[in-house]
Design a protein around this motif. Structure first.
Motif, PDB file in Angstrom:
ATOM      1  N   PRO A   1       0.708  -1.378  -0.291  1.00  9.74           N
ATOM      2  CA  PRO A   1      -0.324   0.103   0.227  1.00  9.74           C
ATOM      3  C   PRO A   1       1.269   0.844  -0.376  1.00  9.74           C
ATOM      4  O   PRO A   1       2.391   0.982   0.063  1.00  9.74           O
ATOM      5  CB  PRO A   1      -0.321  -0.274   1.370  1.00  9.74           C
TER       6      PRO A   1
ATOM      7  N   ASP B   1       0.470   3.491   2.066  1.00  6.64           N
ATOM      8  CA  ASP B   1       0.954   4.663   3.048  1.00  6.64           C
ATOM      9  C   ASP B   1       1.998   4.109   3.582  1.00  6.64           C
ATOM     10  O   ASP B   1       2.632   4.827   4.491  1.00  6.64           O
ATOM     11  CB  ASP B   1      -0.017   4.487   4.290  1.00  6.64           C
TER      12      ASP B   1
ATOM     13  N   CYS C   1       7.879   0.379   1.294  1.00  5.91           N
ATOM     14  CA  CYS C   1       6.656  -0.310   0.041  1.00  5.91           C
ATOM     15  C   CYS C   1       8.483  -1.150   0.224  1.00  5.91           C
ATOM     16  O   CYS C   1       8.190  -2.377  -0.413  1.00  5.91           O
ATOM     17  CB  CYS C   1       6.380   0.523  -0.563  1.00  5.91           C
TER      18      CYS C   1
ATOM     19  N   GLN D   1       5.630   0.914  -8.392  1.00  2.00           N
ATOM     20  CA  GLN D   1       5.272   1.363  -7.690  1.00  2.00           C
ATOM     21  C   GLN D   1       5.609   1.525  -6.830  1.00  2.00           C
ATOM     22  O   GLN D   1       5.144   2.783  -5.774  1.00  2.00           O
ATOM     23  CB  GLN D   1       4.662  -1.003  -6.711  1.00  2.00           C
TER      24      GLN D   1
ATOM     25  N   LYS E   1     -11.006  -5.153  -5.528  1.00  2.00           N
ATOM     26  CA  LYS E   1      -9.854  -4.368  -6.391  1.00  2.00           C
ATOM     27  C   LYS E   1      -9.017  -5.769  -6.711  1.00  2.00           C
ATOM     28  O   LYS E   1      -7.664  -5.554  -7.249  1.00  2.00           O
ATOM     29  CB  LYS E   1      -9.184  -3.394  -5.782  1.00  2.00           C
TER      30      LYS E   1
END
Length: 871
Positions: free
Chosen positions: A542, A544, A550, A765, A866
């Motif tokens: 994610p 956040d 990440c 990402q 999703k």
């Protein structure tokens, strides 16, 4: 010589300057005669020395013939000259003949200047210096004055207002006593009788009629003539000795360059009691044979000079000795028949050209692929040399010799020596040890990397003439060739296309594509092994958690890639695949450039012109043919209609050949693309592994967290590639270059996984999370922004590598999209029940984020699930 030509061409010139130029020309001619006399005198001395001292250790012509006898002539000629002496004799003969020819060619140019210089010397002496002597020294000596007056009467050229009587009996006084008589020089030389009379009178004047003097002619200390006057008479007397030789210019040069005495050997024929000696015993032939056998490029220019000795001896035999039998013997030694020297030299040059081409191929085989530019340039130099020689010699066609030495003469042979060597270098060294730089479009060897050893033949040793000719030219060329020896780029590809031509390039392309298929086959088990090590669930982290969070999450998820022992081998295989694809891209660009140049040249003959829409269109003539066919048809019809046409078949043949050429060039204009063919071939090769690398989902939808497709494997490998070095000695980018991205992105695109890769890639990402953090930072207060996020050095390096990878991937995908577009797909929305709803059609562009709908107007809401997206 140039100044003399200028003095002749200008209507008004300075008299003093012209006199100085012509006097200098006279001095140069005299010096030339002295040099020739000195050189030919040394040749005489050398021959006399050899004839007086025969060789004591003579060896017969055939060493195996123990019964062979050696004549006296062989001992003084054939066995008596060493290699150094023969070389010196060749050089001296060249000097004598070369200067003699040069002076003979300038005869008509300098004749007037020489005559005018001689005329000026004589007139200055008889009109000025003798007049001074008559007024001073010999004024009261009637006998001596009579001799001086006779000399003036014989040789003086009285012109203008100057009179002999006034100059003799009315001497000037005072300050004008030393002023000479002015006269205008004319190109009128004295006759031989005048020169002889002047010499006799000077002798009579100095000797006083007593020829039995014990001292020299001008060394009489008891003479009544003052020393200064004696020196003037001596100087002029010796100058008179040169005048007959200079006036008989052509005969003097002929005598000074006559080397015919080197051939005559009648004395030894009588003593040996033989009819004639073998040609190997003849000194002129020995000199020619020495030039040929020595292989000295400096002596090859003199190969025809010794033959002129035969001309001198034949001229002497006919016109001086007046003996026809001697002339017949000389003619018989020249092999007794007419020799086609041009044919013999042409045959010799054919052999040398083949040796030179073979040497250049051997030199290329001892270097890497970067030496292809050097090979092409040296072959161009050799081709230019052939073209210059072919104007005067009959030789084999250059392309025939080139194909023969490259072993490409068979009708069914497409893999010649050169093409096979290029493929071998690419397979063993180029694809393995070179890395591709997409920015410069060059392949280079990475630094500080252990290269795979390649076995090559040692560098051959060649003559200077096999390169550029001389040592200085070779050194200059080597400095130029070094500029292309450390990389492979567009200049090398252009040289490769010129060398292989349209015959061998298809074979090389197919061989590389077969190698590409082999690389894909060898990659398949390693990819399958990684697919088996993937975790059951692997999703994108994610936003956040930030960039650092990440990164940690992704590292934990791709332990299967970072811990794999075969990740380096997989990257190497992808690098070789990408190197082949990028190499084909360079080849395609060069071929298009060459084809465009050929198209511009043939388009007017084929009737191809640009249309209003910018596209090429073909315009035919009134008879429906192209311009080239119409021209030849019209010429053939005009010749056939002429009543005196005896052989119309040749013109009809040319008309048919024009039609064949028209069809041939039209078909070649519409050629395909090497890169397009490569991508199509690679796509067909991927069909063998498509079921494993791009399986069809059973439900019709891709489960993102459990995907086993190739793009997922490459995504993990790319993440590892952007991180820590796989090999400790060097970074991944420097070790593998940009070819990894070319190979991986090409496979992803041909499998139809580009959009999935761009949407679910781990590196992308990370970049998206970093972009979100940057946007969030813009809304912070100034105090909060003064404390930017502190990333470690490893993270900074990773993000920089990630940006480079995404830019490179976008470039490769855009190129593939332009050259091999795939079918458009439809985007789907998903209902609550799970049924897809087709909403819009989008095309495959460089980024999926620019094509997927961001806001759905007049659409049903998307599903909250999703983790599922329609394929």
């Amino acid at each position: 010589m140039n100044q003399l030509l200028v003095s002749k061409s200008e209507p008004i010139i300075d008299a003093e300057w012209s006199k100085e130029v012509k006097g200098s020309m006279y001095d140069i001619v005299v010096e030339g005669f002295r040099l020739l006399s000195r050189w030919i005198g040394r040749v005489w001395e050398q021959c006399a020395w050899k004839f007086s001292r025969p060789c004591k250790d003579a060896v017969p012509l055939d060493p195996d013939d123990l019964s062979a006898t050696i004549s006296d002539y062989e001992k003084v000629v054939r066995c008596n000259y060493s290699h150094e002496e023969r070389r010196a004799m060749v050089e001296l003969t060249t000097y004598i003949k070369g200067i003699g020819v040069m002076m003979q060619r300038s005869d008509t140019v300098i004749a007037d200047a020489l005559w005018e210089a001689i005329h000026a010397e004589v007139q200055d002496f008889v009109q000025n210096k003798l007049a001074t002597m008559l007024r001073t020294t010999f004024k009261r000596k009637k006998d001596l004055s009579r001799i001086l007056s006779d000399m003036r009467t014989i040789a003086a050229d009285w012109m203008a207002s100057t009179s002999r009587i006034g100059s003799e009996h009315n001497p000037k006084r005072g300050g004008d006593e030393n002023n000479g008589v002015s006269f205008k020089p004319r190109p009128v030389a004295p006759t031989a009788a005048q020169v002889h009379c002047l010499q006799f009178l000077i002798y009579e004047l100095v000797s006083g009629g007593n020829p039995k003097k014990t001292v020299g002619l001008f060394g009489n200390s008891d003479s009544e003539i003052p020393v200064n006057d004696m020196r003037q008479l001596e100087t002029f007397f010796y100058k008179l000795n040169f005048f007959p030789h200079i006036l008989d210019y052509t005969a003097t040069i002929g005598n000074l360059t006559n080397l015919g005495f080197l051939w005559f050997r009648e004395f030894y024929l009588e003593t040996s009691r033989v009819i004639q000696f073998p040609i190997e015993c003849s000194l002129p032939w020995m000199l020619v044979d020495h030039i040929i056998e020595s292989q000295d490029a400096g002596l090859l220019e003199s190969i025809l000079m010794p033959f002129d000795i035969y001309n001198d001896s034949a001229q002497h035999a006919l016109h001086v000795l007046k003996q026809r039998f001697l002339y017949d013997e000389i003619e018989a030694e020249l092999l007794g028949r007419t020799i086609d020297l041009g044919f013999l030299i042409g045959q010799r040059m054919n052999k040398i050209f083949r040796e030179n081409i073979d040497f250049l191929f051997e030199r290329f085989e001892s270097h890497d692929l970067c030496a292809v530019v050097e090979l092409q340039q040296l072959l161009d130099i050799l081709r230019l040399t052939y073209q210059l020689l072919a104007e005067h010699l009959s030789m084999d066609p250059y392309n025939v010799m080139l194909n023969e030495m490259s072993e490409n003469i068979s009708l069914v042979s497409f893999s010649g020596r050169l093409a096979l060597q290029i493929f071998t270098e690419m397979q063993n060294d180029f694809l393995v040890n070179f890395v591709f730089c997409n920015t410069t479009q060059r392949y280079i060897r990475p630094l500080k990397v252990c290269q795979r050893p390649v076995q090559r033949t040692p560098v051959p040793h060649g003559k200077s003439s096999f390169y550029c000719g001389s040592y200085d030219l070779n050194m200059a060329y080597q400095a130029f060739a070094q500029l292309y020896s450390k990389f492979f780029g567009l200049p090398h590809m252009l040289a490769l296309v010129k060398l292989l031509g349209s015959r061998s390039i298809p074979w090389l392309v197919r061989a590389l594509l077969d190698l590409l298929t082999h690389k894909i086959t060898s990659l398949e088990p390693m990819i399958t092994e990684l697919q088996g090590s993937l975790p059951k669930s692997m999703g994108l982290p994610p936003f956040d958690g930030g960039v650092a969070g990440c990164l940690n999450v992704i590292r934990e998820q791709i332990m299967w890639a970072s811990s794999s022992q075969k990740k380096g081998e997989i990257l190497h295989c992808l690098k070789e695949i990408g190197s082949i694809v990028s190499w084909m891209s360079l080849l395609d660009a060069v071929l298009r450039e060459v084809e465009t140049t050929q198209f511009i040249q043939v388009a007017p003959w084929l009737g191809i012109t640009p249309g209003n829409d910018g596209q090429a269109q073909r315009i035919s003539t009134e008879d429906g043919n192209s311009p080239v066919v119409s021209v030849f048809n019209a010429a053939a019809n005009a010749v056939l209609s002429h009543p005196r046409c005896l052989s119309p078949s040749s013109f009809l043949t040319m008309s048919k050949q024009a039609e064949a050429a028209d069809s041939f060039y039209i078909s070649n204009i519409q050629t395909g693309s090497v890169l397009d063919y490569t991508l199509a071939f690679m796509s067909a090769s991927l069909d063998m592994v498509r079921d494993k690398w791009d399986p069809t989902p059973k439900t019709g939808f891709i489960d993102i967290t459990a995907s086993r497709e190739f793009y997922r494997i490459y995504s993990g490998l790319q993440f590892v590639f952007c991180g820590e070095p796989i090999e400790e000695s060097i970074g991944n980018q420097q070790r593998f270059g940009d070819s990894v991205s070319w190979g991986g992105c090409t496979i992803i695109y041909l499998l139809g996984q580009q959009l999935h890769f761009e949407l679910f890639d781990f590196v992308y990402q990370m970049l998206n999370v970093a972009e979100v953090e940057n946007v969030a930072t813009a809304y912070l207060t100034s105090a909060e922004r003064s404390k930017p996020a502190q990333y470690g050095q490893d993270l900074e390096t990773f993000m920089e590598n990630a940006k480079k990878s995404r830019r490179l991937n976008n470039h490769v995908f855009s190129m593939l999209k332009a050259r091999s577009p795939l079918e458009d797909k439809r985007a789907c929305a998903i209902k609550q029940s799970g049924a897809p709803v087709i909403k819009m059609k989008y095309s495959n562009t460089l980024s999926a984020f620019e094509t997927l709908p961001q806001k759905a107007r007049a659409m049903e809401p998307f599903s909250e699930d999703k983790n599922k997206v329609s394929t």
